[in-house]
Motif scaffolding. Structure first.
Motif, PDB file in Angstrom:
ATOM      1  N   MET A 191       0.858  -1.168   0.000  1.00 56.26           N
ATOM      2  CA  MET A 191       0.000   0.000   0.000  1.00 56.26           C
ATOM      3  C   MET A 191       0.902   1.227   0.000  1.00 56.26           C
ATOM      4  SD  MET A 191      -2.931   1.127   2.745  1.00 56.26           S
ATOM      5  CE  MET A 191      -4.225   0.112   2.101  1.00 56.26           C
ATOM      6  N   SER A 192       0.613   2.112  -0.913  1.00 58.78           N
ATOM      7  CA  SER A 192       1.426   3.315  -1.003  1.00 58.78           C
ATOM      8  C   SER A 192       1.004   4.330   0.053  1.00 58.78           C
ATOM      9  CB  SER A 192       1.275   3.930  -2.400  1.00 58.78           C
ATOM     10  OG  SER A 192      -0.021   4.473  -2.540  1.00 58.78           O
ATOM     11  N   ILE A 193       1.804   5.352   0.161  1.00 60.21           N
ATOM     12  CA  ILE A 193       1.502   6.433   1.104  1.00 60.21           C
ATOM     13  C   ILE A 193       0.177   7.093   0.724  1.00 60.21           C
ATOM     14  CG2 ILE A 193       2.253   8.682   1.945  1.00 60.21           C
ATOM     15  CD1 ILE A 193       3.916   6.436   3.056  1.00 60.21           C
ATOM     16  N   LEU A 194      -0.069   7.278  -0.569  1.00 59.07           N
ATOM     17  CA  LEU A 194      -1.307   7.906  -1.032  1.00 59.07           C
ATOM     18  C   LEU A 194      -2.530   7.088  -0.621  1.00 59.07           C
ATOM     19  CD1 LEU A 194      -2.675  10.160  -2.612  1.00 59.07           C
ATOM     20  CD2 LEU A 194      -2.394   8.768  -4.673  1.00 59.07           C
ATOM     21  N   GLU A 195      -2.468   5.787  -0.800  1.00 62.58           N
ATOM     22  CA  GLU A 195      -3.579   4.932  -0.380  1.00 62.58           C
ATOM     23  C   GLU A 195      -3.790   4.995   1.131  1.00 62.58           C
ATOM     24  OE1 GLU A 195      -3.595   1.275  -3.539  1.00 62.58           O
ATOM     25  OE2 GLU A 195      -1.897   1.449  -2.164  1.00 62.58           O
ATOM     26  N   THR A 196      -2.721   5.041   1.875  1.00 61.34           N
ATOM     27  CA  THR A 196      -2.813   5.156   3.329  1.00 61.34           C
ATOM     28  C   THR A 196      -3.482   6.464   3.729  1.00 61.34           C
ATOM     29  OG1 THR A 196      -0.818   3.821   3.568  1.00 61.34           O
ATOM     30  CG2 THR A 196      -1.502   5.117   5.473  1.00 61.34           C
ATOM     31  N   VAL A 197      -3.147   7.536   3.048  1.00 58.67           N
ATOM     32  CA  VAL A 197      -3.756   8.836   3.338  1.00 58.67           C
ATOM     33  C   VAL A 197      -5.250   8.813   3.016  1.00 58.67           C
ATOM     34  CG1 VAL A 197      -3.793  11.273   2.632  1.00 58.67           C
ATOM     35  CG2 VAL A 197      -1.625  10.125   3.091  1.00 58.67           C
ATOM     36  N   VAL A 198      -5.629   8.178   1.922  1.00 55.33           N
ATOM     37  CA  VAL A 198      -7.049   8.075   1.566  1.00 55.33           C
ATOM     38  C   VAL A 198      -7.808   7.281   2.628  1.00 55.33           C
ATOM     39  CG1 VAL A 198      -8.672   7.100  -0.106  1.00 55.33           C
ATOM     40  CG2 VAL A 198      -6.688   8.373  -0.906  1.00 55.33           C
ATOM     41  N   VAL A 199      -7.254   6.165   3.051  1.00 54.93           N
ATOM     42  CA  VAL A 199      -7.899   5.365   4.091  1.00 54.93           C
ATOM     43  C   VAL A 199      -7.957   6.154   5.399  1.00 54.93           C
ATOM     44  CG1 VAL A 199      -7.686   3.275   5.486  1.00 54.93           C
ATOM     45  CG2 VAL A 199      -7.344   3.154   3.031  1.00 54.93           C
ATOM     46  N   ALA A 200      -6.913   6.899   5.703  1.00 53.94           N
ATOM     47  CA  ALA A 200      -6.915   7.713   6.925  1.00 53.94           C
ATOM     48  C   ALA A 200      -8.009   8.773   6.878  1.00 53.94           C
ATOM     49  CB  ALA A 200      -5.552   8.368   7.113  1.00 53.94           C
ATOM     50  N   HIS A 201      -8.285   9.313   5.706  1.00 51.11           N
ATOM     51  CA  HIS A 201      -9.383  10.268   5.581  1.00 51.11           C
ATOM     52  C   HIS A 201     -10.733   9.603   5.851  1.00 51.11           C
ATOM     53  CE1 HIS A 201      -6.545  13.086   3.757  1.00 51.11           C
ATOM     54  NE2 HIS A 201      -7.438  14.009   4.054  1.00 51.11           N
ATOM     55  N   VAL A 202     -10.917   8.403   5.343  1.00 51.11           N
ATOM     56  CA  VAL A 202     -12.164   7.667   5.595  1.00 51.11           C
ATOM     57  C   VAL A 202     -12.320   7.408   7.091  1.00 51.11           C
ATOM     58  CG1 VAL A 202     -13.343   5.469   5.212  1.00 51.11           C
ATOM     59  CG2 VAL A 202     -12.241   6.636   3.303  1.00 51.11           C
ATOM     60  N   VAL A 203     -11.256   6.964   7.731  1.00 54.62           N
ATOM     61  CA  VAL A 203     -11.291   6.723   9.175  1.00 54.62           C
ATOM     62  C   VAL A 203     -11.594   8.017   9.920  1.00 54.62           C
ATOM     63  CG1 VAL A 203      -9.868   6.090  11.164  1.00 54.62           C
ATOM     64  CG2 VAL A 203      -9.814   4.694   9.098  1.00 54.62           C
ATOM     65  N   GLY A 204     -10.960   9.096   9.521  1.00 53.82           N
ATOM     66  CA  GLY A 204     -11.200  10.387  10.160  1.00 53.82           C
ATOM     67  C   GLY A 204     -12.634  10.855  10.011  1.00 53.82           C
ATOM     68  N   ILE A 205     -13.216  10.666   8.851  1.00 56.48           N
ATOM     69  CA  ILE A 205     -14.614  11.057   8.641  1.00 56.48           C
ATOM     70  C   ILE A 205     -15.542  10.214   9.496  1.00 56.48           C
ATOM     71  CG2 ILE A 205     -16.481  11.078   6.931  1.00 56.48           C
ATOM     72  CD1 ILE A 205     -14.339  12.007   4.895  1.00 56.48           C
ATOM     73  N   LEU A 244      -7.625  -1.722  10.072  1.00 58.59           N
ATOM     74  CA  LEU A 244      -7.042  -3.062   9.953  1.00 58.59           C
ATOM     75  C   LEU A 244      -6.446  -3.287   8.567  1.00 58.59           C
ATOM     76  CD1 LEU A 244      -6.753  -5.804  11.454  1.00 58.59           C
ATOM     77  CD2 LEU A 244      -8.917  -6.459  10.384  1.00 58.59           C
ATOM     78  N   LEU A 245      -7.054  -2.709   7.544  1.00 55.66           N
ATOM     79  CA  LEU A 245      -6.499  -2.838   6.191  1.00 55.66           C
ATOM     80  C   LEU A 245      -5.130  -2.172   6.079  1.00 55.66           C
ATOM     81  CD1 LEU A 245      -9.636  -2.143   3.986  1.00 55.66           C
ATOM     82  CD2 LEU A 245      -8.506  -4.333   4.372  1.00 55.66           C
ATOM     83  N   VAL A 246      -4.979  -1.035   6.700  1.00 51.36           N
ATOM     84  CA  VAL A 246      -3.685  -0.338   6.656  1.00 51.36           C
ATOM     85  C   VAL A 246      -2.628  -1.126   7.412  1.00 51.36           C
ATOM     86  CG1 VAL A 246      -2.467   1.779   7.306  1.00 51.36           C
ATOM     87  CG2 VAL A 246      -4.782   1.909   6.387  1.00 51.36           C
ATOM     88  N   VAL A 247      -3.015  -1.624   8.572  1.00 48.97           N
ATOM     89  CA  VAL A 247      -2.073  -2.428   9.365  1.00 48.97           C
ATOM     90  C   VAL A 247      -1.614  -3.641   8.570  1.00 48.97           C
ATOM     91  CG1 VAL A 247      -1.869  -3.880  11.425  1.00 48.97           C
ATOM     92  CG2 VAL A 247      -2.956  -1.637  11.585  1.00 48.97           C
ATOM     93  N   ASP A 248      -2.550  -4.309   7.910  1.00 45.80           N
ATOM     94  CA  ASP A 248      -2.182  -5.474   7.121  1.00 45.80           C
ATOM     95  C   ASP A 248      -1.302  -5.091   5.938  1.00 45.80           C
ATOM     96  OD1 ASP A 248      -2.371  -8.293   6.269  1.00 45.80           O
ATOM     97  OD2 ASP A 248      -3.430  -7.406   4.564  1.00 45.80           O
ATOM     98  N   ALA A 249      -1.613  -4.005   5.288  1.00 48.42           N
ATOM     99  CA  ALA A 249      -0.827  -3.603   4.125  1.00 48.42           C
ATOM    100  C   ALA A 249       0.609  -3.262   4.493  1.00 48.42           C
ATOM    101  CB  ALA A 249      -1.486  -2.416   3.439  1.00 48.42           C
ATOM    102  N   TRP A 250       0.811  -2.656   5.642  1.00 49.89           N
ATOM    103  CA  TRP A 250       2.158  -2.252   6.031  1.00 49.89           C
ATOM    104  C   TRP A 250       2.933  -3.362   6.724  1.00 49.89           C
ATOM    105  CZ3 TRP A 250       4.664   1.937   4.354  1.00 49.89           C
ATOM    106  CH2 TRP A 250       3.910   2.942   3.752  1.00 49.89           C
ATOM    107  N   THR A 251       2.232  -4.265   7.421  1.00 51.21           N
ATOM    108  CA  THR A 251       2.950  -5.323   8.147  1.00 51.21           C
ATOM    109  C   THR A 251       2.784  -6.700   7.528  1.00 51.21           C
ATOM    110  OG1 THR A 251       1.110  -5.818   9.635  1.00 51.21           O
ATOM    111  CG2 THR A 251       2.654  -4.086  10.321  1.00 51.21           C
TER     112      THR A 251
END
Length: 106
Positions: free
Chosen positions: A1-15, A64-71
């Motif tokens: 997962m790229s940084i851009l995808e992580t930022v998009v997911v972080a926006h969804v989580v934030g909303i 959880l998707l971000v955690v899985d993508a990075w680890t």
């Protein structure tokens, strides 16, 4: 997962978290889709708590998707995320649309 995808997911989580805070913390039950008012204040507060809990669960599951993508340490992360979102949403819909409301008279 790229940084851009992580930022998009972080926006969804934030909303999701922002909506949960606005609904529960500020008592803005009018933000809940389909709610047209008419509930007693104690039921309205319960509705706000339940809606906020579902949004927090969705935010946690999406993280959880971000955690899985990075680890790479979460087996079947997509299926777990789907289940972790669908289960609370199904419970919420059942509770507020199918289940009989508690009786106020005895």
């Amino acid at each position: 997962m790229s940084i851009l995808e992580t930022v998009v997911v972080a926006h969804v989580v934030g909303i999701c978290l922002l909506l949960a805070w606005a609904i529960h913390g500020r008592g803005r039950v009018s933000l809940i889709a389909g709610y047209d008012g008419g509930l007693p204040p104690e039921r309205e507060a319960e509705l706000a708590r339940d809606a906020a809990a579902v949004l927090v669960a969705a935010a946690a599951a999406t993280t959880l998707l971000v955690v899985d993508a990075w680890t790479g340490g979460v087996p079947r992360a997509e299926a777990l995320t789907t289940l972790a979102i669908v289960a609370p949403v199904a419970w919420f819909l059942w509770k507020w649309n199918v289940r009989e409301p508690p009786s106020t008279t005895r």
